[in-house]
Design a protein around this motif. Sequence first.
Motif, short mmCIF file in Angstrom:
data_model
loop_
_atom_site.label_atom_id
_atom_site.label_comp_id
_atom_site.label_asym_id
_atom_site.label_seq_id
_atom_site.Cartn_x
_atom_site.Cartn_y
_atom_site.Cartn_z
N VAL A 90 -32.67 28.48 99.18
CA VAL A 90 -33.09 29.36 98.57
C VAL A 90 -32.70 30.66 98.57
CG1 VAL A 90 -35.46 28.38 99.22
CG2 VAL A 90 -34.73 30.26 100.55
N ALA A 91 -32.69 31.15 97.23
CA ALA A 91 -32.01 32.50 97.04
C ALA A 91 -33.19 33.59 97.10
CB ALA A 91 -31.29 32.83 95.91
N VAL A 92 -32.90 34.80 97.93
CA VAL A 92 -33.94 35.81 98.02
C VAL A 92 -33.63 36.94 97.50
CG1 VAL A 92 -35.45 36.79 100.06
CG2 VAL A 92 -34.69 34.34 100.01
N ALA A 93 -34.35 37.67 97.09
CA ALA A 93 -34.14 39.18 96.58
C ALA A 93 -34.37 40.14 97.95
CB ALA A 93 -35.04 39.77 95.32
N GLY A 94 -33.62 40.17 98.87
CA GLY A 94 -33.89 41.02 99.95
C GLY A 94 -32.64 40.40 100.97
N PRO A 95 -32.52 41.33 102.13
CA PRO A 95 -31.50 41.18 103.05
C PRO A 95 -31.85 39.66 104.04
CG PRO A 95 -32.98 43.02 103.84
CD PRO A 95 -33.38 42.62 102.34
N VAL A 96 -30.84 38.78 104.14
CA VAL A 96 -31.04 37.76 105.04
C VAL A 96 -30.20 38.00 106.22
CG1 VAL A 96 -30.44 35.44 105.23
CG2 VAL A 96 -31.17 36.38 103.39
N HIS A 97 -30.74 38.03 107.50
CA HIS A 97 -30.13 38.10 108.76
C HIS A 97 -30.67 36.99 109.83
CE1 HIS A 97 -28.14 40.23 111.85
NE2 HIS A 97 -29.26 40.48 112.46
N ASN A 101 -29.16 35.66 100.42
CA ASN A 101 -29.44 36.72 99.54
C ASN A 101 -29.02 36.28 98.17
OD1 ASN A 101 -27.72 38.91 98.06
ND2 ASN A 101 -29.48 39.92 99.36
N ASP A 102 -29.94 36.60 97.16
CA ASP A 102 -29.76 36.38 95.71
C ASP A 102 -28.31 36.68 95.08
OD1 ASP A 102 -30.19 39.13 95.80
OD2 ASP A 102 -31.57 38.98 93.95
N LEU A 103 -27.76 37.81 95.79
CA LEU A 103 -26.47 38.04 95.21
C LEU A 103 -25.44 37.09 95.99
CD1 LEU A 103 -25.21 40.29 93.63
CD2 LEU A 103 -24.30 41.24 95.67
N GLN A 104 -25.61 36.52 97.12
CA GLN A 104 -24.77 35.68 97.62
C GLN A 104 -24.81 34.58 96.80
OE1 GLN A 104 -26.54 36.04 101.71
NE2 GLN A 104 -24.40 35.81 102.33
N ALA A 105 -26.08 33.97 96.17
CA ALA A 105 -26.20 32.96 95.58
C ALA A 105 -25.44 33.04 94.38
CB ALA A 105 -27.65 32.57 95.21
N GLN A 106 -25.43 34.26 93.62
CA GLN A 106 -24.47 34.50 92.43
C GLN A 106 -23.33 34.18 92.55
OE1 GLN A 106 -26.15 35.11 89.37
NE2 GLN A 106 -28.21 35.80 89.83
N VAL A 115 -19.60 39.81 81.95
CA VAL A 115 -21.24 39.75 82.28
C VAL A 115 -21.54 38.44 82.20
CG1 VAL A 115 -23.54 40.46 81.43
CG2 VAL A 115 -21.55 42.07 81.33
N VAL A 116 -22.35 38.15 83.27
CA VAL A 116 -22.91 36.67 83.45
C VAL A 116 -24.00 36.51 82.46
CG1 VAL A 116 -23.79 34.79 84.81
CG2 VAL A 116 -21.79 36.20 85.50
N GLU A 117 -24.29 35.70 81.55
CA GLU A 117 -25.42 35.60 80.81
C GLU A 117 -26.06 34.24 80.91
OE1 GLU A 117 -24.66 38.68 77.05
OE2 GLU A 117 -23.77 36.68 76.81
N ASP A 118 -26.38 33.98 82.02
CA ASP A 118 -27.09 32.49 82.50
C ASP A 118 -28.18 32.87 83.66
OD1 ASP A 118 -27.82 30.38 83.64
OD2 ASP A 118 -25.81 29.67 84.00
N ASP A 119 -29.37 33.01 83.18
CA ASP A 119 -30.28 33.16 83.93
C ASP A 119 -30.83 32.38 85.16
OD1 ASP A 119 -31.21 35.12 82.13
OD2 ASP A 119 -32.56 34.00 80.82
N TYR A 120 -30.16 31.26 85.25
CA TYR A 120 -30.22 30.36 86.20
C TYR A 120 -29.10 30.38 87.02
CZ TYR A 120 -33.89 28.60 82.98
OH TYR A 120 -34.83 28.54 82.23
N ALA A 121 -28.37 31.27 87.15
CA ALA A 121 -27.04 31.17 88.14
C ALA A 121 -27.32 31.25 89.63
CB ALA A 121 -26.21 32.59 87.54
N ALA A 122 -28.52 32.07 89.77
CA ALA A 122 -28.75 31.88 91.44
C ALA A 122 -28.98 30.32 91.76
CB ALA A 122 -29.95 32.77 91.62
#
Length: 325
Positions: A66-73, A104-109, A303-310
């Motif tokens: 899972v990718a999460v919009a927040g910090p993962v620790h 983290n969602d950015l890591q998933a990206q 620019v990544v134009e893919d809504d499902y990239a995460a």
Amino acid sequence: MAHPSNTLSLVADIGGTNTRVALANGGEVLENTIRRYSNEDYPGLESVLRKYIAEEGDVDPIATCVAVAGPVHDGKATMTNLDWTIDKDTLLRATNAEHVAILNDLQAQGHAIGHIKADKLREILPGQSGNEHAAKLVIGVGTGFNAAPVFDTEAGRLVPPSESGHVNLPVRDERDLRLCHFIETAHGFPSVEDVLSGRGLTRLYAFLGQEAGDFREKSGKDIMASVAAKDDPRSVEAAKLFTRFLGAVAGNLALTQLPFGGVYIIGGVAQAFAPYLSEFGFGDAFRDKGRFAGFMGNFAVSVVEDDYAALTGCAAHLVALRSSH
């Protein structure tokens, strides 16, 4: 529909408002399995995943990420606007998978880079083509702002977590300094995210109104509509100011990480700005680094134009995780 047991992976992208869940066959997200759930309708992630599994014919996934919009620790995610427990035990219990991971969602990206179709990448600036181990940089511009390097090593891909949106906003001239004071009055600290985000665009619009002695407020969505219609000069000025800051910050991050493999800007706000970045001076701001201005030409920007990239990133991460075991 029925799915083969212990073959597919379950991937999810958990935002502040909605959660998207899908199945993946190896690194490929099966688009016909993508479902969206409103977070406010569920007490926790476990309920969402159990409902999804039931709706997909009691699918038995071999792995879950899972990718999460927040910090993962330490294998646990914290979300600012959502009181859910998101940890590996929750994923194991809900999905009965053999391998689980939380990003983290950015890591998933970051894990998605290299797995996104060419027609989903909009080139903003050309650059040099780096070798297979060249660092890359992913920058997220949406509800918030964040950035992280992407390292392809002999041992696999590493996308370290980051909170880059909470560093100081760069100051180039007197007006930038006045903007910092304007933001500081409301928030106590002028961070990058206070400008480079959806709500940041509304702050820029308000700031320009204060500068002109004609204070008005406007939503980010309405500002971008006015930019498209060219019916409000202040909206265009706010968008140009946003673009200049995005170029400056992206350039700073590029000099920090040296992403010869490219800079990839993602997120809903980034996609909204994509058609205007070249016209509004992104390249000039990106290259505005004094004697390093020429050096900045090494870094391609897309620019990544893919809504499902995460979701794709989660699937790619699971492939790498399972192959290392």
